[in-house]
Scaffold this motif. Sequence first.
Motif, mmCIF file in Angstrom:
data_model
loop_
_atom_site.group_PDB
_atom_site.id
_atom_site.type_symbol
_atom_site.label_atom_id
_atom_site.label_comp_id
_atom_site.label_asym_id
_atom_site.label_seq_id
_atom_site.Cartn_x
_atom_site.Cartn_y
_atom_site.Cartn_z
ATOM 1 N N PHE A 23 -0.536 -7.111 -9.456
ATOM 2 C CA PHE A 23 -0.150 -6.201 -8.695
ATOM 3 C C PHE A 23 -1.217 -5.612 -7.616
ATOM 4 O O PHE A 23 -1.046 -5.653 -6.313
ATOM 5 N N LEU A 26 -2.280 -8.253 -4.931
ATOM 6 C CA LEU A 26 -1.183 -8.089 -3.839
ATOM 7 C C LEU A 26 -1.320 -6.993 -2.986
ATOM 8 O O LEU A 26 -1.169 -7.138 -1.603
ATOM 9 N N PHE A 27 -1.342 -5.746 -3.799
ATOM 10 C CA PHE A 27 -1.633 -4.483 -3.106
ATOM 11 C C PHE A 27 -3.124 -4.734 -2.232
ATOM 12 O O PHE A 27 -2.864 -4.089 -0.774
ATOM 13 N N ALA A 30 -1.984 -6.830 0.843
ATOM 14 C CA ALA A 30 -1.164 -5.862 1.903
ATOM 15 C C ALA A 30 -1.972 -4.770 2.436
ATOM 16 O O ALA A 30 -1.838 -4.813 3.639
ATOM 17 N N ILE A 229 5.003 -2.496 0.941
ATOM 18 C CA ILE A 229 3.885 -1.818 0.241
ATOM 19 C C ILE A 229 4.288 -0.640 -0.740
ATOM 20 O O ILE A 229 3.888 -0.583 -1.867
ATOM 21 N N LEU A 232 5.917 -2.234 -3.743
ATOM 22 C CA LEU A 232 4.718 -2.513 -4.506
ATOM 23 C C LEU A 232 4.324 -1.619 -5.004
ATOM 24 O O LEU A 232 3.715 -1.680 -6.578
ATOM 25 N N GLN A 233 4.038 -0.391 -4.620
ATOM 26 C CA GLN A 233 3.474 0.792 -5.190
ATOM 27 C C GLN A 233 4.413 1.284 -6.393
ATOM 28 O O GLN A 233 3.800 1.895 -7.382
ATOM 29 N N VAL A 235 6.284 -0.317 -8.174
ATOM 30 C CA VAL A 235 6.046 -1.371 -9.380
ATOM 31 C C VAL A 235 4.832 -0.948 -10.046
ATOM 32 O O VAL A 235 4.582 -0.990 -11.365
ATOM 33 N N GLY A 236 3.493 -0.755 -9.232
ATOM 34 C CA GLY A 236 2.351 -0.539 -9.769
ATOM 35 C C GLY A 236 2.455 0.866 -10.358
ATOM 36 O O GLY A 236 1.704 0.803 -11.533
#
Length: 252
Positions: A23, A26-27, A30, A229, A232-233, A235-236
Motif C-alpha cells: 500500500f 502505491l501511496f 500516487a 488517493i 488508498l488512504q 485501505v491503508g
Amino acid sequence: MEAQGEKTHSCGTICLKYLLFLFNILFWLAGGAVLAVGVWTMVEKSDYISLLNSSFYSVSAYILIAAGVIVIVTGIIGCCATLKEMKSLLIVYLVLLLCIFLLEIIAGVLAYVTYQELDEELRHNLKVTMQDKYQQPGEESVTQAVDKLQQEFKCCGSHNSSDWRDCVWIQSAENERLVPDSCCKSPSELCGRRDHPSNIYKVEGGCIMKLEEFILSQLYIIGAVGIGIAFLQLVGMMFTCCLYQNLKEDPY
C-alpha cells in the motif's frame, strides 16, 4: 495447539506487513503523480496566471506540489513503521493519513466553490485584459500569455475575433492589423491584417470557452487523483489498525 495458534498469528501479522508495505509503495507513487501534476502546472501553464486577477491557479499548483511532498513523506514513514514494527510510528502514520484524508475533503469542496467564482471572473475579466493590456508597455507577460493562449487553443479573442476591434493596440494609428498575428492559423509578421476565416481562428470559438474547458479538465484530473488517493488512504488506515492490533508492544 498453543504453538499452532502462535504460528497462525505470526503469519497473519506478516501478511498484514506486506500488504501495508505494498500500500505504501502505491501511496508513494500516487504522491509522485500529484507532485508531477503540480510541477507541470507551474512550468507549462504558468503564463495563464497573468490573465487571472485571482491567485487560484498558482495557489492550486503550489497546493498540489505540497500535497505530493506530504504524501511521499507519509509513505516513507509508513514503510519505516511497517518494516520496523514500531507501534508509536504506526500511530503517527495513521494520524497523518487521517489528516490528509480530511484535508482532501476540504480541498475538494473549496475547489468546487472556487471554480464557480473563477468561471465568473474569467468571463468578466479576460475580454477587458485582452483589450486594455495587450502589447502595452509593462504588460509583456499578458501579451505573451494571450499569444500562447490563442495559438495553443486555436482561438481568437475572448468570445470571438471581433473582440479585438476595441483593443487599444489594434486601434492605434501605427498598427495595420485587424487582429494580433497569434490569431493566424500560420502566424507570420503582419498576417493579422486579414481576418478571413481561412487565415485566422474565426469560427473555432473564443478563448474563454477553450480556457474554461482546460481548467475544468484540470479539476477533473485533480479530482480523479484525489479520489484514488482517498480510497488508498482508507485501505491503508484499515491495514494500519489491523497491524497495530497484531503487533506486540513496541520495545523502543
